[in-house]
Structures are given as C-alpha cells and as structure tokens.
Scaffold this motif. Structure first.
Motif, short mmCIF file in Angstrom:
data_model
loop_
_atom_site.label_atom_id
_atom_site.label_comp_id
_atom_site.label_asym_id
_atom_site.label_seq_id
_atom_site.Cartn_x
_atom_site.Cartn_y
_atom_site.Cartn_z
N LEU A 25 39.52 34.46 27.05
CA LEU A 25 39.67 35.24 25.82
C LEU A 25 40.33 34.36 24.78
N VAL A 26 39.70 34.25 23.60
CA VAL A 26 40.31 33.52 22.50
C VAL A 26 40.45 34.45 21.30
N ASP A 27 41.60 34.41 20.68
CA ASP A 27 41.95 35.28 19.56
C ASP A 27 42.08 34.41 18.32
N ILE A 28 41.26 34.69 17.30
CA ILE A 28 41.25 33.84 16.11
C ILE A 28 42.03 34.42 14.94
N ARG A 29 42.79 35.49 15.19
CA ARG A 29 43.61 36.05 14.12
C ARG A 29 44.74 35.09 13.78
N ASP A 30 45.46 35.36 12.70
CA ASP A 30 46.54 34.46 12.31
C ASP A 30 47.65 34.48 13.37
N PRO A 31 48.44 33.40 13.45
CA PRO A 31 49.46 33.28 14.50
C PRO A 31 50.46 34.43 14.52
N GLN A 32 50.87 34.93 13.37
CA GLN A 32 51.85 36.02 13.35
C GLN A 32 51.25 37.30 13.95
N SER A 33 50.02 37.62 13.58
CA SER A 33 49.37 38.81 14.15
C SER A 33 49.21 38.67 15.65
N PHE A 34 48.83 37.47 16.10
CA PHE A 34 48.68 37.23 17.54
C PHE A 34 50.00 37.44 18.25
N ALA A 35 51.10 36.92 17.68
CA ALA A 35 52.42 37.04 18.29
C ALA A 35 52.85 38.51 18.37
N GLN A 36 52.47 39.30 17.38
CA GLN A 36 52.86 40.71 17.34
C GLN A 36 52.06 41.58 18.31
N GLY A 37 50.94 41.07 18.80
CA GLY A 37 50.15 41.82 19.76
C GLY A 37 48.80 41.19 19.99
N HIS A 44 45.56 31.95 21.63
CA HIS A 44 45.31 31.85 20.20
C HIS A 44 44.42 30.64 19.93
N LEU A 45 43.43 30.83 19.09
CA LEU A 45 42.52 29.74 18.75
C LEU A 45 42.50 29.56 17.24
N ASP A 46 42.80 28.34 16.80
CA ASP A 46 42.67 27.98 15.39
C ASP A 46 42.18 26.54 15.33
N ASN A 47 42.10 26.00 14.15
CA ASN A 47 41.59 24.63 14.02
C ASN A 47 42.41 23.63 14.83
N ASP A 48 43.71 23.86 14.93
CA ASP A 48 44.57 22.93 15.65
C ASP A 48 44.40 23.01 17.17
N HIS A 100 44.00 50.33 19.31
CA HIS A 100 43.93 51.77 19.07
C HIS A 100 43.54 52.52 20.35
N ARG A 101 42.58 52.00 21.08
CA ARG A 101 42.08 52.69 22.27
C ARG A 101 42.91 52.42 23.51
N LEU A 102 43.52 51.23 23.58
CA LEU A 102 44.23 50.82 24.79
C LEU A 102 45.63 50.28 24.45
N PRO A 103 46.48 51.11 23.84
CA PRO A 103 47.79 50.59 23.40
C PRO A 103 48.66 50.07 24.55
N SER A 104 48.43 50.55 25.75
CA SER A 104 49.23 50.07 26.88
C SER A 104 48.77 48.69 27.35
N ARG A 105 47.65 48.21 26.83
CA ARG A 105 47.11 46.91 27.24
C ARG A 105 47.19 45.92 26.08
N VAL A 106 48.38 45.85 25.48
CA VAL A 106 48.64 44.90 24.40
C VAL A 106 49.86 44.09 24.80
N ALA A 107 49.73 42.78 24.75
CA ALA A 107 50.85 41.88 25.06
C ALA A 107 51.47 41.38 23.76
N VAL A 108 52.75 41.10 23.81
CA VAL A 108 53.49 40.57 22.67
C VAL A 108 54.08 39.23 23.08
N THR A 109 53.99 38.25 22.18
CA THR A 109 54.53 36.92 22.48
C THR A 109 56.01 36.89 22.20
#
Length: 109
Positions: A25-37, A44-48, A100-109
């Motif tokens: 699983l790769v998440d391309i959202r911004d780093p802050q959003s990824f860290a928050q959930g 996290h996947l970005d250019n770097d 929204h559908r699976l709030p119990s399946r969200v990880a926070v960094t």
C-alpha cells in the motif's frame, strides 16, 4: 487501450488485508495528512521516496495507490505501471472514504 491499472473498492482491500494477502500500500497524500492517519501497513510515497519503492518492492507484487478521494491515485498508478509493476490498483474513494467507513482501521504516525 486498456488502463495500466485497475480500480479497487474498499471492501476488496479490507478483505485482502484481513486475509493477510501480500500487497503493498502506498499513500501519496501530503506527509502531514499521512502522519495524522493512514491505512495500517501503508507507506508514504512522494518524489523523494519513489526510488526506494522502485528498488525495494517486487514488480509482480500487487500495489495499491491511495490518495485523498481516489483521483490523484489514478495518475500515480499509471506511472507505477509504466515502471514495470504488473498488478497496480487505485483505491476508489481514497483514504477519505476508508476513514469514514472504517474509522477503527486508521493508523497514526
């Protein structure tokens, strides 16, 4: 011409995770959003970090791209398929729908 990626619904991804399927699983959202959930087990996947992903993840392993709403992930999935990944998915609805559908399946960094 068929798209280089497939659409994946949240129910299918949830089942794959429950079954401990081998999937990246790769998440391309911004780093802050990824860290928050993010979806547990995603990276996290970005250019770097793209080079590291290309070096570490086997091309034949299923790869699921997650963004906010399932739109930007389609472009990223197309790019990853062009890098030789053969089983690439864009998560329909993105992280917003997952949270929204699976709030119990969200990880926070």
């Amino acid at each position: 011409m068929t798209p280089a990626f497939s659409h994946l619904d949240i129910d299918t991804l949830e089942r794959w995770l429950d079954d401990h399927s081998e999937v990246t699983l790769v998440d391309i959202r911004d780093p802050q959003s990824f860290a928050q959930g993010h979806i547990p087990g995603s990276r996290h996947l970005d250019n770097d970090s793209a080079t590291g992903l290309l070096e570490q993840v086997p091309r034949q392993r299923p790869l699921v791209v997650v963004c906010y709403h399932g739109h930007s992930s389609q472009q990223a999935a197309t790019w990853l398929a062009s890098q030789g990944y053969t089983d690439v998915y864009s998560l329909d609805g993105g992280f917003t729908t997952w949270q929204h559908r699976l709030p119990s399946r969200v990880a926070v960094t």
